[in-house]
Motif scaffolding. Structure first.
Motif, short mmCIF file in Angstrom:
data_model
loop_
_atom_site.label_atom_id
_atom_site.label_comp_id
_atom_site.label_asym_id
_atom_site.label_seq_id
_atom_site.Cartn_x
_atom_site.Cartn_y
_atom_site.Cartn_z
N VAL A 7 33.10 10.90 11.84
CA VAL A 7 33.30 10.54 10.43
C VAL A 7 34.36 11.44 9.80
O VAL A 7 35.22 10.98 9.05
N GLY A 8 34.34 12.72 10.16
CA GLY A 8 35.34 13.64 9.64
C GLY A 8 36.72 13.39 10.22
O GLY A 8 37.73 13.58 9.57
N GLY A 9 36.76 12.94 11.47
CA GLY A 9 38.04 12.74 12.15
C GLY A 9 38.73 11.45 11.75
O GLY A 9 39.95 11.39 11.65
N ASN A 10 37.98 10.41 11.52
CA ASN A 10 38.56 9.13 11.09
C ASN A 10 37.45 8.24 10.54
O ASN A 10 36.71 7.60 11.29
N ARG A 11 37.35 8.23 9.23
CA ARG A 11 36.24 7.52 8.60
C ARG A 11 36.34 6.01 8.80
O ARG A 11 35.34 5.35 9.06
N ALA A 12 37.56 5.46 8.68
CA ALA A 12 37.72 4.00 8.83
C ALA A 12 37.31 3.57 10.24
O ALA A 12 36.60 2.58 10.41
N ALA A 13 37.76 4.35 11.24
CA ALA A 13 37.41 4.00 12.61
C ALA A 13 35.90 4.11 12.83
O ALA A 13 35.30 3.28 13.52
N SER A 14 35.28 5.11 12.23
CA SER A 14 33.84 5.28 12.38
C SER A 14 33.09 4.09 11.80
O SER A 14 32.12 3.60 12.37
N ARG A 15 33.57 3.61 10.65
CA ARG A 15 32.92 2.49 10.01
C ARG A 15 33.05 1.24 10.89
O ARG A 15 32.08 0.53 11.14
N LEU A 16 34.27 1.01 11.39
CA LEU A 16 34.49 -0.16 12.24
C LEU A 16 33.68 -0.08 13.53
O LEU A 16 33.33 -1.09 14.11
N SER A 17 33.39 1.15 13.98
CA SER A 17 32.61 1.31 15.21
C SER A 17 31.12 1.23 14.93
O SER A 17 30.31 1.52 15.81
N GLY A 18 30.76 0.88 13.71
CA GLY A 18 29.35 0.66 13.38
C GLY A 18 28.57 1.92 13.11
O GLY A 18 27.34 1.90 13.11
N LEU A 19 29.23 3.05 12.89
CA LEU A 19 28.50 4.28 12.59
C LEU A 19 27.93 4.23 11.18
O LEU A 19 28.55 3.69 10.28
N PRO A 20 26.74 4.80 11.01
CA PRO A 20 26.14 4.82 9.66
C PRO A 20 26.80 5.89 8.81
O PRO A 20 26.21 6.93 8.53
N VAL A 21 28.03 5.64 8.40
CA VAL A 21 28.86 6.66 7.75
C VAL A 21 28.17 7.28 6.53
O VAL A 21 28.11 8.50 6.38
N ARG A 22 27.61 6.42 5.68
CA ARG A 22 27.00 6.95 4.45
C ARG A 22 25.78 7.81 4.76
O ARG A 22 25.59 8.86 4.17
N ARG A 23 24.97 7.33 5.69
CA ARG A 23 23.76 8.09 6.04
C ARG A 23 24.15 9.45 6.61
O ARG A 23 23.53 10.46 6.29
#
Lengths: 508, 320
Positions: free
Chosen positions: B199-215
């Motif tokens: 999430v710190g390295g690339n938030r957009a990529a994390s979101r697209l990869s289905g990571l629970p960014v907000r949590r």
């Protein structure tokens, strides 16, 4: 012939590794609306930056009303009467419309303070001329994109611009706002002001432009009056095809035929809508099938893929995987359902540069590779190892930083990331753009191989050859809506271009 | 980064040196400072001195661990000092129910503040520096309202926490060490840890990869608040008094310093746990050294500034 308002002669501009403009000449006459078109990387923005003093050309000359000029600075170009209106309007959103319009030229009272009454009156007078009737005291950000654009335009003209450059001005506008904008453009032309109009919407180009310059790979592919150029030819020029002689046999690594199962669709997108980018787009992909998405830049291809992947908020529509509806707006839900996106912009949305190849591959599959929140390194190593081998990812070790790999290998890492989630449907947005020939062939062969294994693939590509040879079926998008669908023998470069070029009847 | 390969040799050498410094500089500095003291500072090697140093640095280490996680997500948590004060106030308020209840209440308060800040960042989209700046001010105020003046206490359990030793090691130090191991495990071995750096390295990529960014973001700030509360409780028990006006003052700056000096980039995408601990130790050791050589506090501050700039320069040169 009268002297051109602005002329570029033999402009070249290079950057490390690329020649962005190669001997480009361009001529703009008074009162002319000149379309500047080309796909990604064609050199449009570089040319605009040269014309507006952001870049200095390596070779070639600029002539302003016949006199050679050099712009050392964007301000110099602005003073010479060249104004740019970018997609993101460059105004101060917190200030009122009136202040923005008259910024730096506010009417003053005798004491030197801004005369507000006069400021508002003057602003109202100007905006009425542009067909905008709104409270000029409102902060700019509270107004619609169309109005903001109009303010930018009015401001440009009021500072004595003789040339106005508009980059995709309608991309965020409602149809009604587009009409107003075109009315204003007609007025400006009547006043002798010249416009350079950058857009990919053919209907708009043919509606308001007199001439066209098509850029392709940094060179002028065509220049001339627009009404003499058939739409299909314009599309062919933009996509780098000579409409007269399209090669029959290709050089891609696709075998061409896939045995799509006769079963029901693996993934089905129904009436995806998001104003203004997508209008009622429906696409299906069956197991073992490669479905191509064709269309020009900005036609809604990437948006369609993102919408299916749950990464784009929608106004309407549903996505079904194996008949089951997937929760909207959640990439995680889409991945759990077996749909995975490999995005177009590798750097911004794909790789995590600070992490290793291994961590990048395992990223989306982490929940499957852990037990009660603890990652199983053995399982990660196994899956990473198998995909690195299968996709022939060239890295010093799985622990190498992904940012150090070549573009082609980064792309393979992203494919591996998607595959590691156990995806049944891959949405590939320009999977071979910007990677070397060898990696391109490998990626194409892999797409074939995956389809043969029963995966469904949605392939977005601006490379027509890739689309024709890779896809079993091609859905063509135009201005955010499905313009047509081609399958079997219909899938040819001519047919795709003809579908793109057909007059959009859904417009207006 | 691709430029690295084609850079002229002299440049390549400098970049490599800076990269090496960012990676190992903090270890080398701590070692060098220790050697200096062994040679030039009398009585430095005595056990009593070491104990004092470690006890003093423990709260800084604990808050820095949380700060490292937050910075790993490209965020920052300015509220940690105020959260320490809040924990200190809450623990004294609830002491009537016994020390365990009071401590748990203090930790919950800290976690709640952290989660609140995280929610502002993750769901409302407030910039981390703004969200936690608001908390820095507001939570200190709340702590002062709860306990308006310095309040001493005589609860033996709570006092023991700050002064007891196990196997010759102060309990405070053992807790800090245990938390370090725990956070290192979290970062290296858990799904959450890997998602955090992504999430710190690339938030957009994390979101697209289905990571629970907000949590992930909310959890990270929650942990930071929780660790700050632990530090607050420990500091309170050593003081044997609650002092919400001054406890934890400027702690956010010490924690950020420790993290940055430890080699964690402010741009996120990476967390160095051991580096952070050593960063905190380096500052502590530096202060102790200068004091022992009769140099005023102001000197420490200036040397500290040089170290921070050096650390940031090394991190910057690496990306160039």
């Amino acid at each position: 012939m009268a002297t051109a308002v602005l002329e570029a002669r033999g402009i070249s501009k290079g950057f490390p590794g690329v020649l962005a403009l190669d001997d480009v000449s361009f001529r703009l006459d008074a009162g002319q609306v000149h379309a500047l078109v080309g796909e990604n990387g064609a050199g449009k923005s570089t040319l605009i930056k040269v014309l507006t003093g952001v870049y200095r050309p390596d070779r070639g000359t600029l002539l302003l009303r016949g006199e050679p000029v050099t712009f050392d600075h964007p301000l110099a170009a602005q003073r010479a009467g060249i104004s740019t209106i970018y997609q993101e309007v460059n105004l101060v959103p917190q200030m009122s419309l009136a202040h923005n319009l008259l910024l730096g030229r506010e009417p003053r009272s005798r004491l030197g303070v801004i005369d507000m009454t006069q400021l508002y009156a003057e602003a109202e007078r100007v905006m009425t001329r542009y067909g905008i009737r709104t409270d000029v005291r409102r902060p700019l950000r509270s107004l619609g994109m169309g109005t903001q654009q109009m303010v930018a335009l009015a401001r440009a003209v009021s500072i004595d611009a003789r040339v106005v450059i508009m980059d995709e001005p309608t991309s965020a506008l409602e149809p009604r706002e587009v009409d107003t904008l075109f009315g204003v453009i007609a007025d400006l032309r009547a006043q002798g002001i010249s416009l350079i109009y950058v857009s990919h919407r053919l209907d708009e180009l043919y509606r308001i432009c007199d001439r066209v310059t098509v850029l392709r790979d940094g060179r002028v592919a065509h220049g001339g009056p627009l009404d003499e150029l058939p739409r299909v030819d314009l599309v062919a020029l933009m996509l780098g095809r000579d409409p007269a002689e399209i090669r029959r046999e290709g050089a891609t690594k696709f075998s061409g035929e896939h045995t799509a199962a006769a079963s029901g669709p693996l993934v089905e997108a129904r009436s995806l809508s998001r104003r203004p980018a997508l209008r009622d787009v429906s696409v299906q992909v069956r197991p073992g099938e490669v479905v191509g998405l064709g269309g020009l830049l900005g036609a809604g291809r990437s948006e369609t893929a993102k919408a299916i992947a749950g990464a784009l908020p929608l106004d309407g529509g549903t996505v079904l995987v194996a008949g089951q509806e997937v929760r909207r707006g959640s990439p995680a839900a889409a991945i759990r359902a077996g749909v995975s996106l490999v995005p177009e912009d590798r750097k911004a949305e794909g790789i995590v540069p600070t992490l290793s190849v291994k961590d990048n591959i395992a990223l989306a599959a982490l929940p499957q590779l852990s037990r009660s929140g603890v990652v199983s390194d053995a399982r990660v190593d196994r899956i990473v190892d198998s995909f690195m081998r299968r996709l022939r990812i060239k890295a010093a070790s799985p622990d190498q930083k992904v940012a150090e790999l070549s573009g082609g290998n980064q792309q393979k890492v992203l494919l591996a990331r998607s595959l590691a989630t156990g995806a049944k449907v891959l949405l590939l947005d320009e999977p071979t753009r910007g990677i070397d020939v060898g990696a391109k062939a490998e990626v194409q062969a892999l797409i074939d191989e995956l389809a043969a294994e029963g995966l469904g693939v949605l392939l977005i590509s601006s490379d027509l050859e890739e689309l024709v040879e890779g896809a079993d079926r091609v859905v063509v998008l135009r201005d955010g809506a499905v313009a047509g669908e081609l399958s079997g023998d219909q899938v040819t470069e001519e047919a795709i271009m003809a579908t793109i070029a057909a007059t959009g009847e859904t417009d207006g | 980064m691709a430029d690295l390969a084609v850079a002229p040799r002299a440049w390549g050498g400098r970049v490599r040196l800076l990269a090496w410094l960012q990676e190992y500089g903090v270890y080398v500095s701590v070692l060098a400072l220790l050697l200096f003291n062994v040679v030039f500072t009398p009585h430095f090697l005595e056990v009593a001195n070491f104990r004092t140093q470690l006890i003093q640095v423990a709260p800084v280490v604990i808050t820095s661990l949380g700060m490292a996680l937050v910075i790993g997500t490209e965020g920052i948590d300015l509220s940690v000092g105020s959260v320490m004060a809040l924990a200190s106030a809450v623990v004294v308020l609830y002491l009537g129910y016994g020390a365990p209840v009071a401590i748990v209440a203090a930790l919950i308060a800290g976690a709640a503040v952290g989660a609140g800040g995280g929610a502002l960042v993750a769901y409302v989209g407030v910039q981390p520096i703004v969200a936690t700046l608001a908390l820095l001010v507001g939570v200190r105020g709340l702590a002062n309202v709860l306990v308006p003046q310095l309040t001493e206490f005589r609860n033996p359990t709570l006092i023991t926490l700050g002064s007891r030793s196990v196997l010759g090691l102060p309990l405070v130090v053992i807790i800090a060490a245990a938390l370090t191991v725990l956070v290192a495990f979290l970062v290296k071995r858990t799904t959450f840890g890997r998602q955090l750096v992504a999430v710190g390295g690339n938030r957009a990529a994390s979101r697209l990869s289905g990571l629970p960014v907000r949590r992930v973001l909310v959890t990270v700030y929650l942990i930071s608040g929780l660790l700050a509360a632990v530090a607050g409780v420990l500091a309170t028990s050593r003081l044997q008094a609650s002092d919400p006006t001054s406890l934890g003052l400027l702690m956010e700056l010490s924690a950020i310093t420790a993290v940055v000096v430890g080699g964690t980039p402010l741009t996120g995408g990476r967390v160095r746990v051991l580096g952070t601990v050593l960063g905190a130790l380096l500052i502590q050791l530096l202060q102790a050294t200068l004091i022992k050589h009769n140099l005023p506090q102001s000197w420490t501050q200036m040397v500290q500034a040089v170290i921070i700039l050096a650390a940031v320069y090394a991190a910057r040169g690496r990306r160039a």
